[in-house]
Design an enzyme around this catalytic site. Structure first.
Site, PDB file in Angstrom:
ATOM      1  CG  PHE A 158     -10.467  -5.984  -3.372  1.00 51.21           C
ATOM      2  CD1 PHE A 158      -9.201  -5.675  -3.849  1.00 51.21           C
ATOM      3  CD2 PHE A 158     -11.569  -5.553  -4.087  1.00 51.21           C
ATOM      4  CE1 PHE A 158      -9.047  -4.965  -5.033  1.00 51.21           C
ATOM      5  CE2 PHE A 158     -11.421  -4.843  -5.269  1.00 51.21           C
ATOM      6  CZ  PHE A 158     -10.145  -4.549  -5.733  1.00 51.21           C
ATOM      7  CE1 TYR A 162     -10.032   1.300  -5.755  1.00 54.12           C
ATOM      8  CE2 TYR A 162     -10.937  -0.716  -4.824  1.00 54.12           C
ATOM      9  CZ  TYR A 162     -10.528   0.024  -5.917  1.00 54.12           C
ATOM     10  OH  TYR A 162     -10.614  -0.514  -7.185  1.00 54.12           O
ATOM     11  CG  HIS A 377     -12.831 -10.277 -13.818  1.00 53.20           C
ATOM     12  ND1 HIS A 377     -11.495 -10.241 -13.483  1.00 53.20           N
ATOM     13  CD2 HIS A 377     -13.375  -9.178 -13.244  1.00 53.20           C
ATOM     14  CE1 HIS A 377     -11.234  -9.186 -12.734  1.00 53.20           C
ATOM     15  NE2 HIS A 377     -12.366  -8.512 -12.575  1.00 53.20           N
TER      16      HIS A 377
END
Length: 527
Positions: A158, A162, A377
């Site tokens: 992940f 970027y 979250h």
């Protein structure tokens, strides 16, 4: 000086140690309670009761809520204020927006120098020549910033998303504030996002931007970037995210102990609070900063827990990274003292709103329950009924990002957001990283629309989520008054203005009465 010496916290040299001891003791108590069998059963049953009670409320009152909404002129879900309570600045645009921006710069400024260091001086066109690409070749597919099934439970993959085209150089050129162009392209990109928000009028964002704590001039560099590029928008406020990377800095000999990182983070803030002229740009920028976030992969193993015997920041000289609770506690302690100082001088104060409960151990949720104003979250609350019940009773805000979770840690249909909402936990919807997870120009509306379709949420549910987002946001008091009502801070229907929120008083009264009864029940049971 008088204010500092007379303050019971700022003038007390033993405050920090007592606060630390109290925090460790309270953490141990909550850890024991959350694992206690009878308490787990009690909390699970109360949460089940709250969910069932909400369903009964809907069966009896849904038509009344709908009628109340229809009687309100002008207002509907589209024109109630919504705040994206958790979104990162470096990924606040969607992938098509970034692609369009890169192509635009390649056409209009191909000869602009974008890298100038260590004898290397490259223009934008030369950078792409080295990548063997031109404007025609660039597509969303080879930009490769969007998450897919391969990033599930792979936080390392992940993070690489970027990097456009897998190149860290492009990330530095387009998505960083501190580069050889003084963050020029990143500022232009963020201003385009701000223009979209301003044009929309009813969507706001709280953008996270990084301060790493590697050096004391980071604050001045960030503030200079913000002020010189006029990074102000009525629809946007800033949160400072602090990555938990002390072990990386220590391994590179950038600092010898954890105290140095804390000094780099907070000393400039104390200096500018006491003497605004010492950091003029920072003084201006802090007027738009609302709080602090703590970010990193929570699933990383921690070498030890935060206990009475844990070394102080001055003595933390090992290569191991401090545990999550250690970071959050010392951020909280410094923010607390800083806030008392700023309040005595009539200056804006800050909140602590860390990432928490996305993955990793459940005791992170205990830390944030004790120290944070709200969290981002909170997925792991679904596994710990005692903590979920406490978050409900204390109305600690939880900014949830179901599409982000779907790509990283939890399938969408298993997301606990609807359960939290039914039970009365203060939840809001947020986008997290539109660059990686969203497709449309309005990522926050994308979150709302998918949630409404999948979980069959009504217009009243959606407007309540939007009201929650404003309520738990860091926007100024007078701004919230304009958005959701003059008396929004008052509990119950007296604090609701349906002409601004489009949430019927029936719903607000139900939430308030249920919470009051639950608090009475807990108090009565304890006695």
């Amino acid at each position: 000086e008088e204010a500092v010496l007379s303050d019971e916290v700022m003038g007390d040299p033993g405050f920090m140690q007592r606060l630390r001891d109290k925090f460790v003791e309270d953490t141990e108590v909550l850890l024991a309670l959350s694992a206690h069998g009878p308490i787990k059963s009690f909390c699970y049953r109360r949460l089940s009761y709250l969910e069932s009670r909400y369903r009964l409320h809907i069966m009896l009152n849904e038509l009344k809520e709908t009628k109340a909404q229809k009687r309100v002129p002008h207002r509907d879900f589209y024109n109630v204020r919504k705040v994206d309570t958790h979104v990162h600045a470096a990924s606040c645009m969607n992938q098509k927006h970034l692609l369009r921006f890169i192509k635009s710069k390649m056409r209009k400024s191909p000869d602009e120098v974008v890298i100038d260091k260590k004898g290397e001086r490259l223009t934008l066109s030369e950078v792409f020549e080295q990548l063997h690409m031109n404007t025609y070749d660039l597509t969303v597919d080879n930009l490769d910033v969007h998450c897919d099934r391969n990033t599930f439970h792979r936080f390392d993959k992940f993070n690489t998303k970027y990097n456009p085209i897998g190149e860290s150089r492009l990330r530095e050129i387009f998505l960083k504030t501190d580069n050889d162009m003084n963050g020029k392209y990143f500022a232009h990109l963020i201003k385009e996002v701000m223009e979209d928000l301003a044009e929309n009028k009813y969507q706001m964002a709280e953008l996270r931007i990084s301060i790493y704590g590697r050096s004391r001039d980071e604050w001045d560099k960030l503030a200079k970037w913000a002020v010189s590029h006029d990074m102000y928008c009525d629809n946007v406020r800033w949160l400072i995210q602090v990555p938990r990377l002390f072990d990386v800095y220590h391994s590179k000999n950038l600092m010898s102990n954890f105290s140095e990182m804390l000094e780099n983070l907070f000393l400039p803030l104390f200096e500018v609070t006491l003497d605004p002229e010492s950091h003029p740009d920072l003084h201006k920028f802090l007027n738009q900063v609302i709080g602090f976030d703590s970010v990193d992969d929570e699933s990383k193993l921690e070498s030890q827990r935060f206990q009475h015997t844990t070394p102080t920041p001055e003595a933390w000289c090992t290569r191991d990274n401090p545990p999550y609770a250690y970071y959050i506690f010392y951020m909280y302690a410094n923010i607390t003292i800083l806030n008392r100082l700023r309040r005595s001088l009539g200056l804006k104060m800050f909140s602590l709103r860390p990432h928490c409960g996305e993955a990793g151990p459940a005791h992170h949720l205990i830390t944030s329950f004790l120290l944070a104003e709200n969290i981002s979250h909170g997925l792991l609350l679904r596994k710990v009924p005692a903590l979920q019940y406490l978050y409900y009773l204390a109305q600690v805000g939880v900014a949830m990002s179901p599409l982000s979770n779907n790509s990283l840690f939890l399938d969408y249909h298993r997301n606990p957001l609807p359960e939290y909402f039914y039970r009365g936990i203060l939840v809001s919807l947020s986008s997290d990283d539109p660059l990686q997870f969203h497709f449309t120009k309005e990522p926050l509306m994308e979150e709302y629309s998918i949630a409404a379709q999948v979980w069959k949420m009504s217009s009243c549910d959606m407007c309540e989520l939007a009201r929650n987002s404003v309520y738990m946001s860091g926007f100024e008091h007078h701004v919230k008054q304009y958005w959701i009502g003059q008396d929004y801070a008052e509990n119950g229907p007296g604090g609701n203005d349906i002409t601004r929120t489009n949430v019927p008083n029936i719903r607000i009264a139900y939430r308030h009465e249920t919470l009051v009864e639950e608090l009475k029940h807990v108090t009565h049971t304890a006695l």
